[in-house]
Scaffold this motif. Structure first.
Motif, PDB file in Angstrom:
ATOM      1  N   ALA A  82       0.825  -1.214   0.000  1.00  0.00           N
ATOM      2  CA  ALA A  82       0.000   0.000   0.000  1.00  0.00           C
ATOM      3  C   ALA A  82       0.854   1.258   0.000  1.00  0.00           C
ATOM      4  O   ALA A  82       0.472   2.284  -0.577  1.00  0.00           O
ATOM      5  N   GLU A  83       2.026   1.181   0.625  1.00  0.00           N
ATOM      6  CA  GLU A  83       2.908   2.344   0.728  1.00  0.00           C
ATOM      7  C   GLU A  83       3.927   2.397  -0.411  1.00  0.00           C
ATOM      8  O   GLU A  83       4.875   3.170  -0.355  1.00  0.00           O
ATOM      9  N   GLY A  84       3.743   1.578  -1.422  1.00  0.00           N
ATOM     10  CA  GLY A  84       4.704   1.473  -2.515  1.00  0.00           C
ATOM     11  C   GLY A  84       5.167   2.827  -3.032  1.00  0.00           C
ATOM     12  O   GLY A  84       4.354   3.716  -3.297  1.00  0.00           O
ATOM     13  N   PHE A  85       6.483   2.974  -3.197  1.00  0.00           N
ATOM     14  CA  PHE A  85       7.052   4.266  -3.601  1.00  0.00           C
ATOM     15  C   PHE A  85       6.531   4.715  -4.958  1.00  0.00           C
ATOM     16  O   PHE A  85       6.464   5.914  -5.263  1.00  0.00           O
ATOM     17  N   ASP A  86       6.159   3.751  -5.815  1.00  0.00           N
ATOM     18  CA  ASP A  86       5.699   4.107  -7.153  1.00  0.00           C
ATOM     19  C   ASP A  86       4.189   4.277  -7.229  1.00  0.00           C
ATOM     20  O   ASP A  86       3.647   4.606  -8.294  1.00  0.00           O
ATOM     21  N   GLY A  87       3.493   4.057  -6.116  1.00  0.00           N
ATOM     22  CA  GLY A  87       2.038   4.200  -6.105  1.00  0.00           C
ATOM     23  C   GLY A  87       1.310   3.103  -6.857  1.00  0.00           C
ATOM     24  O   GLY A  87       0.096   3.206  -7.099  1.00  0.00           O
ATOM     25  N   LEU A  88       2.018   2.035  -7.210  1.00  0.00           N
ATOM     26  CA  LEU A  88       1.420   0.975  -8.030  1.00  0.00           C
ATOM     27  C   LEU A  88       1.291  -0.355  -7.277  1.00  0.00           C
ATOM     28  O   LEU A  88       1.026  -1.390  -7.888  1.00  0.00           O
ATOM     29  N   GLY A  89       1.502  -0.313  -5.960  1.00  0.00           N
ATOM     30  CA  GLY A  89       1.384  -1.534  -5.179  1.00  0.00           C
ATOM     31  C   GLY A  89      -0.056  -2.000  -5.064  1.00  0.00           C
ATOM     32  O   GLY A  89      -0.991  -1.194  -5.122  1.00  0.00           O
ATOM     33  N   LYS A  90      -0.223  -3.313  -4.897  1.00  0.00           N
ATOM     34  CA  LYS A  90      -1.571  -3.871  -4.771  1.00  0.00           C
ATOM     35  C   LYS A  90      -1.627  -4.836  -3.580  1.00  0.00           C
ATOM     36  O   LYS A  90      -1.099  -5.936  -3.652  1.00  0.00           O
ATOM     37  N   PRO A  91      -2.276  -4.415  -2.488  1.00  0.00           N
ATOM     38  CA  PRO A  91      -2.476  -5.307  -1.337  1.00  0.00           C
ATOM     39  C   PRO A  91      -3.744  -6.146  -1.562  1.00  0.00           C
ATOM     40  O   PRO A  91      -4.837  -5.587  -1.708  1.00  0.00           O
TER      41      PRO A  91
END
Length: 478
Positions: free
Chosen positions: A385-394
């Motif tokens: 959720a906090e992925g630096f690229d804004g592309l994370g998927k929990p």
């Protein structure tokens, strides 16, 4: 000056004498002979003996740490149970993560002799804990090493499972690094089950034989899990995730269970996937062989699979053996949320026991009955959720219903059920019926989304329950 040199030489010779005396007796370590760093060679050798002789060092009121997963030292643990009864020991605490084998020491006949303490519970200790003969510590996986470094758990003896030493005297912890290194550096005595069937792995897995006090040679296969094809429901869940939520170039984490394995089996057309996961299983091998997993897009450990422990079939063990493509690292690094958040398109896939209509996730208990543990679910869900690229998927994935057709999406969690992942942590919930996107949704929107992916047999009753709870009908839009 000459006098100082003579004194220095005398001190040096004195230290050498201590080395020689301790190496022959192996009864204790002191400042001159011991560093807690397992990879640092010391001037001493382990005593090679039987399990029965090695375990005589365990005394009443001791704390014993046991390595887990595929590296569970089953031979030592079985011999420990027998010795404990014969020696009439009492109040010995055995602490561990998930272990394999019978865990004989937890059986009722050993009550009062041994008491297990689980950091993540496996099926072999559930009964003991349910009956009050064992304990469980609720804890995030990445924080388990702190139990040792902060002196909350103080092991007297560590039981581990390693490869035979190489030409330089180095053994490998093989399939389970996780919290083992921290436990070893804080244990007074180390007993190793030495097995040529243990894969030699790279990363944080090295321990020099000189740190081992007693070596017990065995030659037995490792515990094996998996190898079964996923069910139709699991296959559909895997397809829903693979086709809609996993992008090319994504970094993947898969929790324990058949659903993460089903996701892997559905990723055969993806490109440049990476693995950064506390554990992985057989499905990774097929994707590597197909060229789907390259780790080329990862910003950390580029070109390498990163894990911390694993369990699977012999196919997996053969794949990781002496393979520099795999790095087995400490759990407090692998599961560190700040590390996870730096990885591109971080996609965390975890399963659970039940989800309520607001998105609260129970993963460690069935009502009041403890079933497993926190594991790495929150570590990776939050990191994605906090992925630096804004592309994370929990992602939380589960079948819509149990084998008895009871809904796993529920109006409220069972009384006493623990919330492992809070409603604010959850972004995606996936069943065989689809994907519920919860991030930024109101409570009534969340209820609507979750009802749409519930089993059709339960949707009407869930809608009524949602109205009773929220005093408003679930709705797609605000």
């Amino acid at each position: 000056m000459a006098s100082a040199k003579i004194k220095g030489l005398a001190k040096y010779n004195s230290v050498l004498s201590q080395f020689a005396a301790i190496n022959s007796s192996k009864k204790f370590r002191n400042f001159y002979t011991y560093t807690p760093e397992p990879a640092q060679p010391l001037p001493r050798k382990p005593t090679v003996c039987s399990a029965e002789d090695a375990l005589k060092c365990i005394q009443s009121n001791n704390v014993v740490f046991a390595q887990g997963a595929a590296a569970t030292p089953v031979h030592l643990l079985d011999a420990m149970a027998k010795y404990g009864a014969q020696a009439k020991l009492s109040n010995v605490t055995v602490c561990h993560m998930h272990t394999e084998g019978e865990a004989k020491y937890t059986q009722k006949e050993y009550e009062g002799i041994f008491r297990n303490c689980s950091f993540f519970m496996g099926g072999n200790v559930r009964k003991a804990i349910a009956e009050g003969r064992g304990d469980a510590i609720p804890i995030f996986l990445h924080e388990i090493p702190k139990l040792f470094s902060r002196g909350i758990v103080k092991p007297d003896v560590a039981l581990i499972h390693v490869t035979p030493p190489d030409a330089h005297g180095y053994c490998s912890l093989g399939t389970s690094v996780d919290c083992v290194r921290e436990a070893l550096t804080h244990s007074k005595i180390i007993i190793a089950q030495v097995n040529p069937n243990m894969p030699r792995t790279f990363g944080d897995s090295l321990i020099h034989e000189s740190h081992i006090d007693f070596a017990v040679n065995i030659n037995t296969p490792l515990p094996s899990h998996g190898g079964k094809p996923p069910s139709d429901v699991e296959t559909k869940i895997g397809q829903n995730i693979a086709e809609n939520l996993v992008d090319d170039g994504a970094t993947l984490q898969m929790g324990i269970g058949s659903i993460p394995d089903a996701v892997l089996s559905a990723l055969g057309n993806h490109k440049d996937l990476g693995i950064h996961s506390e554990m992985f299983a057989d499905g990774v091998v097929d994707l590597v062989e197909k060229g789907c997993i390259t780790n080329n897009k990862k910003t950390l450990h580029k070109g390498r699979i990163v894990g911390s422990f694993l369990i699977g079939t012999q196919k997996l063990y053969d794949f990781v053996d002496n393979n520099p493509f795999i790095e087995m690292l400490r759990i407090d690094y692998v599961n560190n949320t700040q590390v996870v958040s730096k990885l591109p398109k971080m996609t965390a896939i975890n399963s659970c026991i039940e989800v309520d209509l607001t998105g609260q996730v129970c993963s460690d208990s069935i009502g009041t009955r403890m079933y497993s543990g926190f594991g790495g679910q929150v570590d990776f869900i939050r990191g994605a959720a906090e992925g630096f690229d804004g592309l994370g998927k929990p992602i939380i994935a589960l079948p819509s219903a149990t084998k008895r057709n009871e809904s796993k999406i529920v109006p409220i969690l069972k009384p006493g059920a623990g919330v492992v992942t809070s409603r604010a942590h959850v972004h995606y919930v996936v069943t065989e019926y689809g994907i519920a996107s919860l991030f930024g949704k109101t409570l009534r929107q969340r209820a609507y989304e979750l009802i749409q992916i519930a089993h059709p047999d339960h949707r009407e009753s869930l809608e009524k329950s949602a109205f009773d709870r929220l005093k408003v009908m679930p709705a797609k839009h605000r």
